[in-house]
Design an enzyme around this catalytic site. Sequence first.
Site, PDB file in Angstrom:
ATOM      1  N   ASP A 146       0.936  -1.156  -0.080  1.00 45.51           N
ATOM      2  CA  ASP A 146       0.029  -0.083   0.179  1.00 45.51           C
ATOM      3  C   ASP A 146       0.931   1.126   0.053  1.00 45.51           C
ATOM      4  O   ASP A 146       2.053   1.242   0.659  1.00 45.51           O
ATOM      5  CB  ASP A 146      -0.821   0.036   1.444  1.00 45.51           C
ATOM      6  N   LYS A 147       0.271   2.436  -0.328  1.00 47.80           N
ATOM      7  CA  LYS A 147       1.177   3.655  -0.473  1.00 47.80           C
ATOM      8  C   LYS A 147       1.747   3.845   0.773  1.00 47.80           C
ATOM      9  O   LYS A 147       2.694   4.462   0.798  1.00 47.80           O
ATOM     10  CB  LYS A 147       0.345   4.508  -0.938  1.00 47.80           C
TER      11      LYS A 147
END
Length: 309
Positions: A146-147
């Site tokens: 995930d970012k």
Amino acid sequence: MGDHMIKVEKLDNHLHVVVPAEWDGIFIDDLLKNKWQLAKKRIHQMRMDKMVKQNGLSVPFANKLRAGDQLIFENIFFEADYGNKPSPQSVQILFEDDFLLIANKPAQLATHPNTSADTDTLANRIVHYLAVKNEPAKVQHIHRLDKDTSGAVLFAKSSFIGGILDKQLEKRKIKRTYMAIVHGKLQKKKGTINAPIGRDRHHPTRRRISNTGQPAVTHYEVIGFDTVKNLSQIICRLDTGRTHQIRVHLSSIGHPLVGDVLYGGKPLFYRQALHAKYLSVIHPLTMEKIDIEAPYLDDFPELTRGGGK
């Protein structure tokens, strides 16, 4: 590292392999299909283009290998295009050879572009890093983070290696271990959360536990607890890699990640406190075991074992 390291070398676009004792007597076809698990389409292409030479000669794939044979796979590293635009930001490389690399992803950076407007992602930074070295490579991520999750991400430097590593990921041969800080004290020191995850119909990005979702298994172990702040530090290992898996699973048992406001965490940290700390993979060609530890790139909140800081 592994006991039997297979001798391989990349020269120009070709792969040179010295046949090890454990391949003695197998067919070239077996190597491609079973050892490397290449796609049928790729094997067919290699056969049509006579890309395999055994001791200097083009041979049928039904040929047997002998220990010490020199194999050359011609033009399998043919990609001149990096696949993404370069981004001249620095990137921390944790492991690299001619075939793959492992990079340490900072938080707030995407793993790879989702649209053509995404020009600064981890993949773009790696393209720049390789372009500066004048090393042509098709940069391909094998898994994502995930970012706002930081840590180790594995990339292949060609679609040939990418295909072998994708198969390893599918068969759960690539081991990833995460460090997380969650709210509350977990009842058990060790546990497994086995609950399918699907999309949340009422939210564009959120996931949720859903009977019709994809199977998801998370193993966790508590390694620290802060009594003052009521926070636990845990290690997580995944059997599956669903979107937001650790975040959804821990939230579902009442222990959301610190900083993960999407799943009920409090903003005590500027992002969800999740870091892919260890990555273990068997090298697709040399068969060496690669074990990597990714250091924190920010002020990740670590708890001391048993007590509070």
